[in-house]
Motif scaffolding. Structure first.
Motif, PDB file in Angstrom:
ATOM      1  N   GLU A   1       7.809  45.980  26.520  1.00  0.00           N
ATOM      2  CA  GLU A   1       9.296  45.994  26.385  1.00  0.00           C
ATOM      3  C   GLU A   1       9.325  46.986  25.616  1.00  0.00           C
ATOM      4  OE1 GLU A   1       9.419  41.597  25.590  1.00  0.00           O
ATOM      5  OE2 GLU A   1       8.050  40.868  28.275  1.00  0.00           O
ATOM      6  N   ARG A   2      10.828  47.263  26.252  1.00  0.00           N
ATOM      7  CA  ARG A   2      11.657  48.553  25.452  1.00  0.00           C
ATOM      8  C   ARG A   2      13.256  48.548  26.325  1.00  0.00           C
ATOM      9  NH1 ARG A   2       7.328  51.045  27.583  1.00  0.00           N
ATOM     10  NH2 ARG A   2       7.686  52.468  29.500  1.00  0.00           N
ATOM     11  N   LEU A   3      13.717  48.990  25.991  1.00  0.00           N
ATOM     12  CA  LEU A   3      15.307  49.895  26.209  1.00  0.00           C
ATOM     13  C   LEU A   3      14.779  51.247  26.758  1.00  0.00           C
ATOM     14  CD1 LEU A   3      17.646  49.342  28.134  1.00  0.00           C
ATOM     15  CD2 LEU A   3      18.819  49.792  26.164  1.00  0.00           C
ATOM     16  N   SER A   4      15.002  51.589  27.686  1.00  0.00           N
ATOM     17  CA  SER A   4      14.053  53.560  27.691  1.00  0.00           C
ATOM     18  C   SER A   4      16.119  54.170  28.548  1.00  0.00           C
ATOM     19  CB  SER A   4      13.304  53.365  29.047  1.00  0.00           C
ATOM     20  OG  SER A   4      12.286  53.550  28.627  1.00  0.00           O
ATOM     21  N   ILE A   5      16.196  55.187  27.594  1.00  0.00           N
ATOM     22  CA  ILE A   5      17.557  56.176  27.562  1.00  0.00           C
ATOM     23  C   ILE A   5      17.381  57.086  27.801  1.00  0.00           C
ATOM     24  CG2 ILE A   5      19.409  56.614  26.898  1.00  0.00           C
ATOM     25  CD1 ILE A   5      19.113  54.169  24.090  1.00  0.00           C
ATOM     26  N   THR A   6      17.523  58.025  28.762  1.00  0.00           N
ATOM     27  CA  THR A   6      17.642  59.136  29.257  1.00  0.00           C
ATOM     28  C   THR A   6      18.807  59.764  29.653  1.00  0.00           C
ATOM     29  OG1 THR A   6      15.813  58.495  30.909  1.00  0.00           O
ATOM     30  CG2 THR A   6      16.416  60.911  30.762  1.00  0.00           C
ATOM     31  N   ILE A   7      18.834  61.302  28.440  1.00  0.00           N
ATOM     32  CA  ILE A   7      20.676  61.443  28.322  1.00  0.00           C
ATOM     33  C   ILE A   7      20.369  62.984  29.487  1.00  0.00           C
ATOM     34  CG2 ILE A   7      22.346  62.630  27.484  1.00  0.00           C
ATOM     35  CD1 ILE A   7      21.188  60.896  24.744  1.00  0.00           C
TER      36      ILE A   7
END
Length: 150
Positions: free
Chosen positions: A111-117
């Motif tokens: 459980e996590r929030l993944s951010i790709t830039i």
């Protein structure tokens, strides 16, 4: 997104944080991972200068309400990361932000929030948020309903 939008996203996310929150951050060199980390840290009340923990791997800061654990996995193997006891941070009392998290994929909490830039020409960046489980799905739904995400 431009720099001011990057800071705005950090402020939006800061409103949802709770102990044990994990945010992962991936993108090419120069995509803006550390810049996002700095804005995010300010949004949660870190007053110290936040810079990339590339050589120290983990830096700890005091936020207004929660500790902030800033990690950079760029120069470390998954086996080396496994020996760091990262789960103590992931399931601890603070907020963890991990740059280059894709390099330790098997060690990340489910459980996590993944951010790709991604670069999108000039100084513009596109941020892709992918929630993995609750409460992160709820965060994204709420931000979308309020017009903060597309």
């Amino acid at each position: 997104m431009h720099e001011e939008d990057t800071d705005k996203l950090g402020k939006l996310l800061a409103a949802y944080l709770m102990p044990g929150a994990v945010i992962t951050l991936d993108g090419d060199l120069g995509a803006g991972k550390t810049r996002f980390s700095q804005g995010f840290a300010r949004a949660i009340g870190v007053t110290e200068i936040v810079n990339s923990p590339t050589f120290t791997i983990v830096k700890e800061y005091e936020g207004a309400e929660l500790p902030f654990y800033h990690m950079d996995m760029y120069r470390i193997s998954q086996a080396e990361a496994d020996d760091l006891g990262l789960e103590d941070y992931f399931y601890g009392s603070g907020v963890t932000l991990i740059e280059w998290s894709s390099l330790i994929e098997d060690l990340l909490p489910p459980e996590r929030l993944s951010i790709t830039i991604a670069h999108h020409g000039g100084q513009t960046r596109v941020f892709h948020l992918t929630p993995h489980g609750e409460p992160y799905q709820g965060w994204c739904i709420h931000m979308k309903e309020n017009g903060h995400l597309q």
